[in-house]
Design an enzyme around this catalytic site. Structure first.
Site, PDB file in Angstrom:
ATOM      1  N   ARG A   1     -13.642  -7.463   0.042  1.00  0.00           N
ATOM      2  CA  ARG A   1     -12.948  -7.379   1.500  1.00  0.00           C
ATOM      3  C   ARG A   1     -12.667  -5.796   1.662  1.00  0.00           C
ATOM      4  O   ARG A   1     -11.746  -5.362   0.542  1.00  0.00           O
ATOM      5  CB  ARG A   1     -11.649  -8.413   1.538  1.00  0.00           C
TER       6      ARG A   1
ATOM      7  N   THR B   1       0.814  -1.160  -0.035  1.00  0.00           N
ATOM      8  CA  THR B   1      -0.100   0.074   0.090  1.00  0.00           C
ATOM      9  C   THR B   1       0.847   1.197  -0.061  1.00  0.00           C
ATOM     10  O   THR B   1       1.961   1.280   0.488  1.00  0.00           O
ATOM     11  CB  THR B   1      -0.593   0.066   1.407  1.00  0.00           C
TER      12      THR B   1
ATOM     13  N   GLY C   1      -3.916  -5.443   7.392  1.00  0.00           N
ATOM     14  CA  GLY C   1      -4.878  -4.617   7.671  1.00  0.00           C
ATOM     15  C   GLY C   1      -6.143  -4.947   8.893  1.00  0.00           C
ATOM     16  O   GLY C   1      -6.396  -4.120   9.691  1.00  0.00           O
TER      17      GLY C   1
ATOM     18  N   THR D   1       0.473   1.012   7.206  1.00  0.00           N
ATOM     19  CA  THR D   1       0.647  -0.043   6.278  1.00  0.00           C
ATOM     20  C   THR D   1       0.904  -1.510   6.782  1.00  0.00           C
ATOM     21  O   THR D   1       1.640  -1.307   8.072  1.00  0.00           O
ATOM     22  CB  THR D   1       1.474   0.152   5.100  1.00  0.00           C
ATOM     23  N   GLY D   2       0.452  -2.558   6.224  1.00  0.00           N
ATOM     24  CA  GLY D   2       0.522  -3.972   6.987  1.00  0.00           C
ATOM     25  C   GLY D   2      -0.482  -4.588   6.926  1.00  0.00           C
ATOM     26  O   GLY D   2      -1.449  -4.556   6.242  1.00  0.00           O
TER      27      GLY D   2
ATOM     28  N   GLY E   1      -9.961  -3.609   3.838  1.00  0.00           N
ATOM     29  CA  GLY E   1      -8.800  -3.774   4.887  1.00  0.00           C
ATOM     30  C   GLY E   1      -8.876  -2.285   5.748  1.00  0.00           C
ATOM     31  O   GLY E   1      -9.874  -1.526   5.912  1.00  0.00           O
ATOM     32  N   ASP E   2      -7.938  -2.011   6.435  1.00  0.00           N
ATOM     33  CA  ASP E   2      -7.630  -0.751   7.377  1.00  0.00           C
ATOM     34  C   ASP E   2      -7.564   0.469   6.430  1.00  0.00           C
ATOM     35  O   ASP E   2      -7.859   1.659   6.819  1.00  0.00           O
ATOM     36  CB  ASP E   2      -6.543  -0.831   8.071  1.00  0.00           C
TER      37      ASP E   2
HETATM   38  N1  ASP Z   1      -2.976  -2.458   4.984  1.00  0.00           N
HETATM   39  C1  ASP Z   1      -3.513  -3.107   3.649  1.00  0.00           C
HETATM   40  C2  ASP Z   1      -4.475  -3.878   3.753  1.00  0.00           C
HETATM   41  O1  ASP Z   1      -4.874  -4.655   4.416  1.00  0.00           O
HETATM   42  C3  ASP Z   1      -2.100  -3.592   2.870  1.00  0.00           C
HETATM   43  C4  ASP Z   1      -0.787  -2.739   3.182  1.00  0.00           C
HETATM   44  O2  ASP Z   1      -0.900  -1.858   3.737  1.00  0.00           O
HETATM   45  O3  ASP Z   1       0.133  -3.116   2.417  1.00  0.00           O
HETATM   46  O4  ASP Z   1      -5.177  -3.949   2.969  1.00  0.00           O
END
Ligand code: ASP
Length: 289
Positions: free
Chosen positions: A182, A154, A207, A204-205, A184-185
């Protein structure tokens, strides 16, 4: 640090080594073009929208042209932009067939009385945005580069203008092979991003783990409670580790122009630009401050 300032990231993950220099150049370009927007009289919102747009345009990240598919082979994008002083945001979720969901998120913020628009409604709004001439239509071609990162990368940005008004933004297609629909965060206020008059964060990470601790809101809260940005970011990373099995990273800035980046993945490409539009700092494995 001095104002204005912008910090940009390209995801907390592990990237194949042969793409490192291309990725680093992309985050540097995003930071300096975001700063250019500020130098040309733009707001911090203009700066973060510009920076994310630049990253969406490359095929290097799981966002925009580099988006990955869900389990049904379709691309669904999420993006958000938030204005800290107005405490207002615009987000689009699971939107299809566009390259720059960040501009649509900006349109939601500026031209509707709602904050979050999903699916078909977001596409309908896209057509309205183009018809009004708010942003130009862009061909949604993708060449499907091979996956460059493990998992997901992301993109995110945080900027503070000369008056210390802070904005943040993020854009993603979410995890490759995700369940259709879906979310995410990333496009959720307080989880993926948060901004108020004191500070702003973009995370980021994983979610689902970031959502559990409303990570961006907590990072900003720690600054409100008196921690400097570096300690606030460290604290929220440790809360994530203790309460979830999440791997993540975040960028965080305060209204005085102090910025930080923290992550517990192998890489988190990051670039910082300050008033002269030059890149002040950039790294695949940043340590700042
Ligand atoms: N946080 C994002 C998600 O879960 C993924 C990412 O940050 O790379 O969609």
């Amino acid at each position: 640090m001095t104002l204005p300032i912008i910090i940009v990231h390209g995801g907390a993950t592990a990237f194949k080594t042969k793409f490192h220099s291309e990725i680093l150049k992309a985050v540097e370009r995003a930071a300096s073009q975001g700063m250019c927007a500020l130098n040309n009289g733009g707001s911090s919102l203009d700066a973060v929208e510009t920076a994310i747009y630049v990253l969406e345009e490359t095929e290097l990240f799981t966002a925009g042209r580099g988006a990955s598919k869900n389990q049904d082979g379709e691309i669904e994008l999420d993006a958000i932009i938030m204005d800290g002083n107005r405490l207002e945001s615009g987000a689009v979720m699971a939107v299809q067939d566009i390259i720059h969901p960040i501009s649509l998120a900006r349109y939601v913020l500026e031209r509707t009385s709602n904050y979050q628009i999903a699916g078909k409604g977001a596409n309908k709004l896209y057509n309205r945005m183009i018809a009004e001439g708010y942003r130009k239509a862009i061909e949604h071609t993708r060449t499907s580069k091979p996956q460059i990162a493990e998992g997901c990368d992301t993109v995110g940005a945080v900027a503070a203008d000369l008056e210390g008004r802070i904005a943040c933004a993020a854009s993603t297609s979410g995890w490759p092979g995700k369940l259709t629909g879906r979310i995410g965060d990333t496009p959720i206020v307080g989880a993926g991003v948060y901004a108020n008059e004191v500070a702003a964060a973009s995370c980021t990470g994983k979610g689902e783990q970031i959502l559990r601790i409303t990570m961006a809101r907590m990072a900003v809260y720690h600054v409100e409670q008196g921690l400097d940005v570096s300690n606030a970011a460290e604290k929220v990373m440790s809360e994530l580790r203790q309460k979830t099995s999440g791997e993540a990273g975040l960028i965080l800035a305060d209204r005085k122009g102090n910025v930080t980046v923290k992550y517990d993945t192998p890489h988190m490409p990051t670039a910082i630009s300050s008033s002269d539009s030059k890149v002040l700092y950039s790294s695949m494995t940043p340590k700042w401050p």
